[in-house]
Design a protein around this motif. Structure first.
Motif, PDB file in Angstrom:
ATOM      1  N   GLN A   1     -38.449 -74.572  -1.385  1.00 25.80           N
ATOM      2  CA  GLN A   1     -38.635 -73.616  -2.476  1.00 25.80           C
ATOM      3  C   GLN A   1     -39.113 -72.275  -1.964  1.00 25.80           C
ATOM      4  OE1 GLN A   1     -37.792 -74.193  -5.704  1.00 25.80           O
ATOM      5  NE2 GLN A   1     -38.162 -71.996  -5.918  1.00 25.80           N
ATOM      6  N   ARG A   2     -39.877 -72.305  -0.871  1.00 26.64           N
ATOM      7  CA  ARG A   2     -40.355 -71.053  -0.279  1.00 26.64           C
ATOM      8  C   ARG A   2     -39.172 -70.195   0.185  1.00 26.64           C
ATOM      9  NH1 ARG A   2     -45.606 -68.674   0.115  1.00 26.64           N
ATOM     10  NH2 ARG A   2     -45.563 -67.207   1.848  1.00 26.64           N
TER      11      ARG A   2
ATOM     12  N   ASP B   1     -37.258 -68.790  -2.876  1.00 24.43           N
ATOM     13  CA  ASP B   1     -37.950 -67.621  -3.427  1.00 24.43           C
ATOM     14  C   ASP B   1     -37.777 -66.411  -2.521  1.00 24.43           C
ATOM     15  OD1 ASP B   1     -38.772 -69.217  -5.501  1.00 24.43           O
ATOM     16  OD2 ASP B   1     -40.747 -69.640  -4.641  1.00 24.43           O
ATOM     17  N   LEU B   2     -37.832 -66.623  -1.213  1.00 23.36           N
ATOM     18  CA  LEU B   2     -37.719 -65.516  -0.272  1.00 23.36           C
ATOM     19  C   LEU B   2     -36.353 -64.847  -0.379  1.00 23.36           C
ATOM     20  CD1 LEU B   2     -38.869 -63.880   2.112  1.00 23.36           C
ATOM     21  CD2 LEU B   2     -38.000 -65.668   3.639  1.00 23.36           C
ATOM     22  N   PHE B   3     -35.285 -65.653  -0.487  1.00 27.10           N
ATOM     23  CA  PHE B   3     -33.932 -65.100  -0.562  1.00 27.10           C
ATOM     24  C   PHE B   3     -33.466 -64.886  -1.990  1.00 27.10           C
ATOM     25  CE2 PHE B   3     -34.034 -66.935   3.685  1.00 27.10           C
ATOM     26  CZ  PHE B   3     -33.472 -65.907   4.429  1.00 27.10           C
ATOM     27  N   ASP B   4     -34.360 -65.117  -2.960  1.00 26.46           N
ATOM     28  CA  ASP B   4     -34.110 -64.807  -4.360  1.00 26.46           C
ATOM     29  C   ASP B   4     -32.859 -65.519  -4.875  1.00 26.46           C
ATOM     30  OD1 ASP B   4     -34.559 -63.728  -6.807  1.00 26.46           O
ATOM     31  OD2 ASP B   4     -33.604 -61.799  -6.374  1.00 26.46           O
ATOM     32  N   MET B   5     -32.829 -66.846  -4.724  1.00 28.26           N
ATOM     33  CA  MET B   5     -31.689 -67.613  -5.206  1.00 28.26           C
ATOM     34  C   MET B   5     -32.148 -69.040  -5.484  1.00 28.26           C
ATOM     35  SD  MET B   5     -29.554 -68.236  -1.690  1.00 28.26           S
ATOM     36  CE  MET B   5     -30.341 -68.933  -0.222  1.00 28.26           C
TER      37      MET B   5
ATOM     38  N   ARG C   1     -31.330 -60.675   1.149  1.00 31.74           N
ATOM     39  CA  ARG C   1     -31.485 -61.593   0.035  1.00 31.74           C
ATOM     40  C   ARG C   1     -30.122 -61.900  -0.585  1.00 31.74           C
ATOM     41  NH1 ARG C   1     -36.991 -61.322  -0.085  1.00 31.74           N
ATOM     42  NH2 ARG C   1     -37.907 -59.260   0.230  1.00 31.74           N
ATOM     43  N   HIS C   2     -30.113 -62.807  -1.549  1.00 30.07           N
ATOM     44  CA  HIS C   2     -28.849 -63.225  -2.169  1.00 30.07           C
ATOM     45  C   HIS C   2     -28.150 -62.045  -2.840  1.00 30.07           C
ATOM     46  CE1 HIS C   2     -26.005 -66.141  -3.527  1.00 30.07           C
ATOM     47  NE2 HIS C   2     -26.219 -65.882  -4.800  1.00 30.07           N
ATOM     48  N   SER C   3     -28.908 -61.048  -3.306  1.00 30.61           N
ATOM     49  CA  SER C   3     -28.341 -59.867  -3.952  1.00 30.61           C
ATOM     50  C   SER C   3     -27.819 -58.846  -2.946  1.00 30.61           C
ATOM     51  CB  SER C   3     -29.411 -59.212  -4.834  1.00 30.61           C
ATOM     52  OG  SER C   3     -30.523 -58.794  -4.052  1.00 30.61           O
TER      53      SER C   3
ATOM     54  N   GLU D   1     -29.925 -57.255  -0.806  1.00 30.35           N
ATOM     55  CA  GLU D   1     -31.048 -56.381  -0.438  1.00 30.35           C
ATOM     56  C   GLU D   1     -31.583 -56.783   0.940  1.00 30.35           C
ATOM     57  OE1 GLU D   1     -35.675 -55.497  -1.806  1.00 30.35           O
ATOM     58  OE2 GLU D   1     -34.395 -56.826  -2.987  1.00 30.35           O
TER      59      GLU D   1
ATOM     60  N   ASP E   1     -41.634 -63.579   5.858  1.00 26.76           N
ATOM     61  CA  ASP E   1     -41.335 -62.219   5.409  1.00 26.76           C
ATOM     62  C   ASP E   1     -42.362 -61.241   5.999  1.00 26.76           C
ATOM     63  OD1 ASP E   1     -40.614 -59.914   4.154  1.00 26.76           O
ATOM     64  OD2 ASP E   1     -40.677 -60.712   2.123  1.00 26.76           O
TER      65      ASP E   1
END
Length: 631
Positions: free
Chosen positions: A364-365, A368-372, A414-416, A418, A443
Motif C-alpha cells: 500500500q505504501r 500511495d507513492l505512485f498514486d494508483m 507517478r501513475h499520472s 508527474e 520518496d
C-alpha cells in the motif's frame, strides 16, 4: 457405508457452482480492466513520445541555429566594410575572403553555404558558387534587419523555385560599419540535406508525420517522404498562438480524422518563428495493442475454460480439501503475517518477475507513492515506474553483474506522469521456478528540493537576484580559461552606483535597496543571456562578457550607463530618485591566470571614473600608471 467426505449435498453443489460462476465473471472483469489499462498506457506512451520527440528535435534545431549564429558573429568580426559592400576586391582579397568563408562553412556541418549581402540586398561573396542562391533572403526580412539597429539577427524560410533540395532556413546576422550604420548581412543557409540527416531517419510510423513550419504555415521540411505517406494538416491557429507568445512550451493536441486518432505535439523553436510538429496516428501506436488484445482475449478465454475445469476438479477433490484444511489454515495465517509485515513497512515495495519485468505485487505504501490502486500496478512493468526506462535497465544489468544497488537517487514518475525523486534499492530473489526483482523505494523529493534551494541560496545574492561573488569568481575563472584556450576575446565590466551613501542617508536604506534592484534589472535588460552578471557586494556589480573585445565592451557599457542615468525610482511617498553609475572596463590579456587580475584593472578604471566626474566609462588599458588617460 459411504464416507461422508465423498458425499456432497445439493446445497454444497449449488455453492460451488455459484463460486465457479463468480470466478468466471471476475476473470472477465480482470481481462476487461487489463485491456483498458493497456490501451490507456499505449495512448499515454504515445503522448509522452510525441512530446519528448518534439522537445528533443527543438533542442537540436535550436542548438544548430545558435551554433550557426555564433559562427556568423565571429565571421562578422573579421570582415571590413569593403568585404561586404563590394563584389570585386581584387584577385588577392577575393581569394582570401573566399578562403575565410570556406573555413567558417566547415565549422557548421548543418549549413550548406555562407554569403555576404551588401546594403542594397545584393550578394557580394559566398563560400560555394552554387546556383539559385541569388534570392537567399526575403526582401521583407532584409528590410526588417536593415531598418532596426536592435535586430541583430533574423531567421527566415529559404525557398528556391524549382529546386526542392534548396528549401530550408536562412540565418542572417546584421553587419555594422565603424560608424554603427547598417553595412549589410552575413548569411548562412540550412537546406533540406541537413533536415534529411536530422529528421529523415526518425520513425513515426506509417501514418505519422514530422513537419517544420514557418510563421506563415510554409513547410520547410516534411517527413516521411514516401509517396503514399499520410496527408496531415497542421493547426494554423496553434502555430499562430505559439508565434505570438500566447502559448508556450510543448502543446499536445488530440484530433480525430477518418477512422484514426492523432496525437500531435507543437513546439516553437526558441528565438525563431519556426514550429516543429510531431504527429502520430493510432493506426500505428495502437497496432501492437490490437495484437496484444487478441492474445489477451484468447488467453482470457483459455483461462476461463481452465477456471471451469478447475471448479470441476475442485468439486471432485473435496475429500482432499478436508484433509488439507488444517494445513491451509496455518498457511493462511503465515501469509497474513507476511502481508501484514510488508503492508506496514515504511518503505514502498514493488515485486516484478523476470525476464519480462511485469509487476506481481506492490504494498500500500508503494500504491500511495505512485498514486494508483494496487491492482492497477499488476498491468504494468517495473520500468514504467521510472522516468527514463534506460535507468531501470542499467540497474538490472548492474544487478546481474553482481553489483549492489543501494539507495541510488533516481527520477521516477507517478501513475499520472508527474516526476519525483526516489531513493531506490534493488535485489534479486531466485527460486527453483522463477526470479523476482524486489524494489525498495523512499520518496526524497522534499530533500532534493531543499538541496536545490540551498544550492540557489549559495550562488545567488538575495537582494538583487544576481549571482553572488563566490559563484561569479568560480564561473568567471572557467570562462577565462576557455577564452585563453581558444584565443577568444573577453572583457570585464565593473559598475558602481554614484553617491550611494547619499541615497541611503537621504531617503533611507529601503530606497537604497530599490536602487540596487533597479540596477540589477537594467543590467539584465541590457546585457546578453551569455554574459555573467553578479553583485560583488554593496553597490558594486561585475559583468563578464565572453566573445567581446574591448571596443565592443565600451559600447555595451555606454548603453548601460545611459540606461541607468535615464532610470527613475519612485519612493513610497511619491518622490522621484535618480542616480548615475561609474563603470570600469578591462580586456583579457594573455598573462591573466585568474579573473582577479581583471577585477583589479577594472576596479582601477572604476575609481578613475569616480575621481573624474562620475557617470562615465573608463577603460583600464587607456589609463597609465600615474592615473592619466593615454592619448
Amino acid at each position: 457405508m459411504r464416507s461422508p467426505y465423498l458425499f456432497w449435498s445439493s446445497r454444497q453443489s449449488a455453492v460451488i457452482s455459484l463460486v465457479g460462476a463468480l470466478f468466471g465473471l471476475g476473470m472477465v472483469f480482470i481481462l476487461s480492466y487489463q485491456v483498458s489499462s493497456s490501451y490507456n498506457a499505449e495512448v499515454q506512451r504515445s503522448r509522452q513520445g510525441t512530446e519528448t520527440l518534439a522537445q528533443v528535435l527543438e533542442g537540436q534545431l535550436s542548438s544548430a541555429l545558435r551554433e550557426t549564429d555564433l559562427v556568423l558573429h565571429d565571421l562578422a568580426q573579421r570582415l571590413n566594410e569593403a568585404d561586404v559592400a563590394k563584389a570585386d576586391l581584387g584577385e588577392t582579397r577575393n581569394k582570401e575572403l573566399q578562403g575565410l568563408l570556406l573555413d567558417k562553412l566547415a565549422l557548421i556541418r548543418q549549413a550548406d553555404n555562407i554569403a555576404l549581402v551588401n546594403p542594397q540586398a545584393a550578394m557580394t561573396h559566398r563560400a560555394l558558387d552554387t546556383t539559385g542562391g541569388e534570392g537567399l533572403i526575403d526582401r521583407d526580412y532584409f528590410a526588417m534587419i536593415r531598418d532596426n539597429p536592435f535586430q541583430e539577427r533574423v531567421y527566415s524560410r529559404l525557398v528556391v523555385a524549382n529546386d526542392a533540395q534548396k528549401q530550408g532556413i536562412v540565418v542572417a546576422r546584421r553587419y555594422e560599419k565603424s560608424d554603427n550604420q547598417f553595412g549589410g548581412l552575413v548569411v548562412a543557409s540550412l537546406t533540406t540535406q541537413y533536415f534529411d540527416r536530422l529528421l529523415g531517419t526518425i520513425d513515426v510510423g506509417h501514418n505519422g508525420n514530422i513537419l517544420l513550419l514557418d510563421d506563415h504555415m510554409g513547410i520547410i521540411a516534411s517527413y516521411p517522404k514516401r509517396k503514399n505517406a499520410a496527408v496531415f494538416k497542421p493547426d494554423a491557429n496553434m502555430v499562430a498562438q505559439l508565434n505570438n507568445g500566447s502559448l508556450t512550451g510543448t502543446q499536445l493536441v488530440q484530433s480525430r480524422t477518418d477512422s484514426a486518432t492523432r496525437q500531435t505535439s507543437y513546439r516553437l523553436i526558441a528565438g525563431t518563428p519556426f514550429v516543429i510538429i510531431v504527429s502520430v496516428s493510432s493506426e500505428d501506436y495502437l497496432a501492437h495493442w490490437r495484437d496484444a488484445t487478441i492474445y489477451y482475449l484468447l488467453g482470457g478465454g483459455a483461462l476461463l475454460c481452465m477456471a471451469l475445469l478447475m471448479t470441476y476438479f475442485f468439486w471432485r477433490s473435496h475429500r482432499l480439501a478436508r484433509n488439507l484444511q488444517q494445513k491451509e489454515i496455518k498457511l493462511n495465517a503465515s501469509e497474513a503475517r507476511f502481508r501484514q509485515m510488508i503492508e506496514t513497512t515504511p518503505v514502498a515495495l514493488v515485486l516484478a518477475k523476470l525476464p519480462d519485468y511485469f509487476i506481481t505485487y506492490v504494498n500500500q505504501r508503494a500504491a500511495d507513492l505512485f498514486d494508483m490502486p494496487q491492482a492497477a500496478a499488476l498491468s504494468m512493468r517495473a520500468f514504467e515506474l521510472y522516468l527514463n526506462r534506460l535507468d531501470f535497465m542499467d540497474q538490472v544489468e548492474r544487478l546481474h553483474d553482481g553489483k549492489t544497488i543501494r539507495a541510488v537517487e533516481m527520477r521516477l514518475q507517478r501513475h499520472s506522469g508527474e516526476p519525483f525523486w526516489g531513493s531506490v534499492s534493488l535485489s534479486e530473489v531466485n527460486t527453483s521456478e522463477s526470479s523476482t526483482v524486489v524494489l525498495g523505494i523512499v520518496d526524497i523529493t522534499e530533500r532534493k528540493q531543499m538541496e536545490s534551494e540551498l544550492q540557489r541560496r549559495a550562488t545567488t545574492d538575495s537582494l538583487s537576484g544576481l549571482y553572488n561573488r563566490a559563484h561569479f569568481m568560480e564561473t568567471a575563472n572557467q570562462e577565462l580559461a576557455r577564452a585563453q584556450r581558444y584565443a577568444r576575446p573577453l572583457s570585464l565590466l565593473m559598475v558602481d552606483i554614484d553617491h550611494f551613501k547619499r541615497i541611503n542617508d537621504t531617503y533611507g536604506h529601503d530606497v537604497g535597496d530599490k536602487a540596487i534592484r533597479a540596477l540589477s534589472d537594467i543590467c539584465r535588460g541590457v546585457l546578453r543571456d551569455v554574459d555573467l552578471l553578479a553583485r560583488l557586494g554593496g553597490e558594486e556589480f561585475a559583468a563578464l562578457l565572453p566573445e567581446t573585445p574591448r571596443a565592443q565592451a565600451f559600447n555595451v557599457a555606454e548603453r548601460l550607463r545611459l540606461a541607468i542615468e535615464a532610470n527613475c525610482i519612485i519612493t513610497d511617498d511619491g518622490q522621484e530618485v535618480r542616480f548615475t553609475s561609474s563603470i570600469g572596463i578591462t580586456e583579457l590579456r594573455a598573462n591573466d591566470p585568474l579573473v582577479d587580475d581583471l577585477l583589479k584593472r577594472a576596479d582601477t578604471a572604476l575609481y578613475y571614473s569616480k575621481h573624474h566626474g562620475r557617470n562615465r566609462v573608463s577603460i583600464a588599458e587607456e589609463i597609465d600608471e600615474h592615473g592619466n588617460t593615454q592619448v
